[in-house]
Design a protein around this motif. Sequence first.
Motif, mmCIF file in Angstrom:
data_model
loop_
_atom_site.group_PDB
_atom_site.id
_atom_site.type_symbol
_atom_site.label_atom_id
_atom_site.label_comp_id
_atom_site.label_asym_id
_atom_site.label_seq_id
_atom_site.Cartn_x
_atom_site.Cartn_y
_atom_site.Cartn_z
ATOM 1 N N ASP A 136 -17.384 -18.959 -20.114
ATOM 2 C CA ASP A 136 -18.783 -18.662 -19.623
ATOM 3 C C ASP A 136 -19.193 -19.678 -18.581
ATOM 4 N N ALA A 137 -19.201 -20.880 -18.842
ATOM 5 C CA ALA A 137 -19.405 -21.787 -18.108
ATOM 6 C C ALA A 137 -18.725 -21.991 -16.687
ATOM 7 N N ALA A 138 -17.291 -21.611 -16.883
ATOM 8 C CA ALA A 138 -16.515 -21.819 -15.848
ATOM 9 C C ALA A 138 -16.866 -20.673 -14.794
ATOM 10 N N ALA A 139 -17.472 -19.334 -15.399
ATOM 11 C CA ALA A 139 -17.881 -18.606 -14.336
ATOM 12 C C ALA A 139 -19.217 -18.198 -13.791
ATOM 13 N N ARG A 140 -20.116 -19.406 -14.077
ATOM 14 C CA ARG A 140 -21.638 -19.008 -13.867
ATOM 15 C C ARG A 140 -21.790 -19.265 -12.691
ATOM 16 N N TRP A 141 -20.917 -19.627 -11.608
ATOM 17 C CA TRP A 141 -21.123 -19.789 -10.005
ATOM 18 C C TRP A 141 -21.194 -18.438 -9.430
ATOM 19 N N CYS A 142 -20.964 -17.215 -10.211
ATOM 20 C CA CYS A 142 -20.618 -15.882 -9.861
ATOM 21 C C CYS A 142 -21.917 -15.335 -8.773
ATOM 22 N N VAL A 143 -23.145 -15.358 -9.545
ATOM 23 C CA VAL A 143 -24.137 -14.912 -8.732
ATOM 24 C C VAL A 143 -24.459 -15.685 -7.623
ATOM 25 N N PRO A 144 -24.635 -17.026 -7.765
ATOM 26 C CA PRO A 144 -24.890 -18.187 -6.371
ATOM 27 C C PRO A 144 -24.001 -17.918 -5.445
ATOM 28 N N VAL A 145 -22.709 -17.556 -5.831
ATOM 29 C CA VAL A 145 -21.616 -17.345 -4.462
ATOM 30 C C VAL A 145 -22.051 -16.195 -3.861
ATOM 31 N N PHE A 146 -22.354 -15.001 -4.522
ATOM 32 C CA PHE A 146 -22.741 -13.499 -3.842
ATOM 33 C C PHE A 146 -23.983 -14.011 -2.919
ATOM 34 N N VAL A 147 -24.899 -14.840 -3.430
ATOM 35 C CA VAL A 147 -26.185 -15.107 -2.562
ATOM 36 C C VAL A 147 -25.436 -15.775 -1.358
ATOM 37 N N MET A 148 -24.775 -16.699 -1.760
ATOM 38 C CA MET A 148 -24.511 -17.713 -0.382
ATOM 39 C C MET A 148 -23.427 -16.737 0.576
ATOM 40 N N ILE A 149 -22.806 -16.119 0.080
ATOM 41 C CA ILE A 149 -21.967 -14.985 0.999
ATOM 42 C C ILE A 149 -22.970 -14.097 1.821
ATOM 43 N N SER A 150 -24.162 -13.872 1.441
ATOM 44 C CA SER A 150 -24.900 -13.122 2.064
ATOM 45 C C SER A 150 -25.538 -13.749 2.974
ATOM 46 N N GLY A 151 -26.196 -14.980 2.961
ATOM 47 C CA GLY A 151 -26.605 -15.875 3.847
ATOM 48 C C GLY A 151 -25.337 -16.378 5.002
ATOM 49 N N ALA A 152 -24.140 -16.496 4.401
ATOM 50 C CA ALA A 152 -23.069 -16.852 5.507
ATOM 51 C C ALA A 152 -22.881 -15.606 6.466
ATOM 52 N N LEU A 153 -23.122 -14.550 6.036
ATOM 53 C CA LEU A 153 -22.833 -13.367 6.638
ATOM 54 C C LEU A 153 -24.216 -13.048 7.810
ATOM 55 N N LEU A 154 -25.292 -13.266 7.240
ATOM 56 C CA LEU A 154 -26.551 -12.545 7.876
ATOM 57 C C LEU A 154 -27.077 -13.513 8.544
#
Length: 380
Positions: A79-97
Amino acid sequence: MRVDDIRADGGPAAPRPVSGGPAPPSAAPAPPRPSTAWIDFARVCAMGAVVLVHAVAPLVTASHTDLGTAPWWAANTLDAAARWCVPVFVMISGALLLAPKPEAPREFYRKRWARIGLPLVAWTAAYLLWEVWRNGMDAETAWRQAASGAPSVHLYFLYVIAGLYLLTPFLRTVVAHTPRSGLWWFAGTATALGVADQALSLVDGAGGATAATRFLPFLGYYLLGWLLHTAAPGARTARPAAAVLLVGTAATAGAAWALADSAGAWEAGSAYVYDYLSPTVLPSSVGAFLVLRAAGLRLARAQGRAAGAVRRAVGRISALSFGVYLVHVMVLYELRGLLGAPDGWQAVGAALGYAAAAALLSLAAVAVVRRIPGARALLI
């Protein structure tokens, strides 16, 4: 006057420089746009991490394993190793938009509402009705959850993205006219406020997110996505990022255990460590973003038929990933309810099996639904 000394509108052209004199100053060439070839890979990995988090969460809260046992530590580490999942989704949106572009706010909102508006309304209603059917939730509770922007364990993300979309035209102007150092200060300040907001929520009766404000703590991640995306890639960035990811993961797992052990049970302090804006998950998320960018760019540059086949598969899965995000909770919970949830090491194996099955079944379901006329708009 020669033909080439006349403008297309019939007026005289600008004076030509005298031979041997200084050339007129020319505009600096626009910097090359950073490659987005890595984003499909990062999106697929983030989607897999989201499913894994939801599959192992019941084990970490000690529902099916005893706190501090080896099976619990296995689930806690996953669980701890995958906790970056939602922040990475948000950062991907920022990178694109957030890249400045000549797009009127009205046009931006029209496009984005078409993508996010219908899914937000439809899936909010669908999950609330599912909870009514599954757990007998009453209408007052359903309305409270919708008003809080969290109609299901994962749908808060739609409210986060919708709120960030509202600010994007303004943020593009800020990005276009602010020095990069100023943008780092802006992102750092927004992130610090998000961290403080989450920390202060531990105080009884303090704060509380709503559908209108749920996006605000994630504003820093949104800005960081663009700043990190436009930073120079390379092994010199990826290696330290991997170290930060590993250290952050270890710190998250260790701090969650320490707080739970001192309290004798999983409680608010332990859950806070797992929060997406906790002091341990934040650096893990930044590290994961940079590692995924480096790995995705490497895949994009790889030669050979095998690499090409992998890229095509990643691209197809990426196109389905957000639909999988929307439907996987229903699939996962129904699988768990149908097949049961054992204890101990069997619980860890079952959680991994449920995660894989939920991901595959969700992919298949989304692929089918997207072929139905009119249904595609429900899956973004």
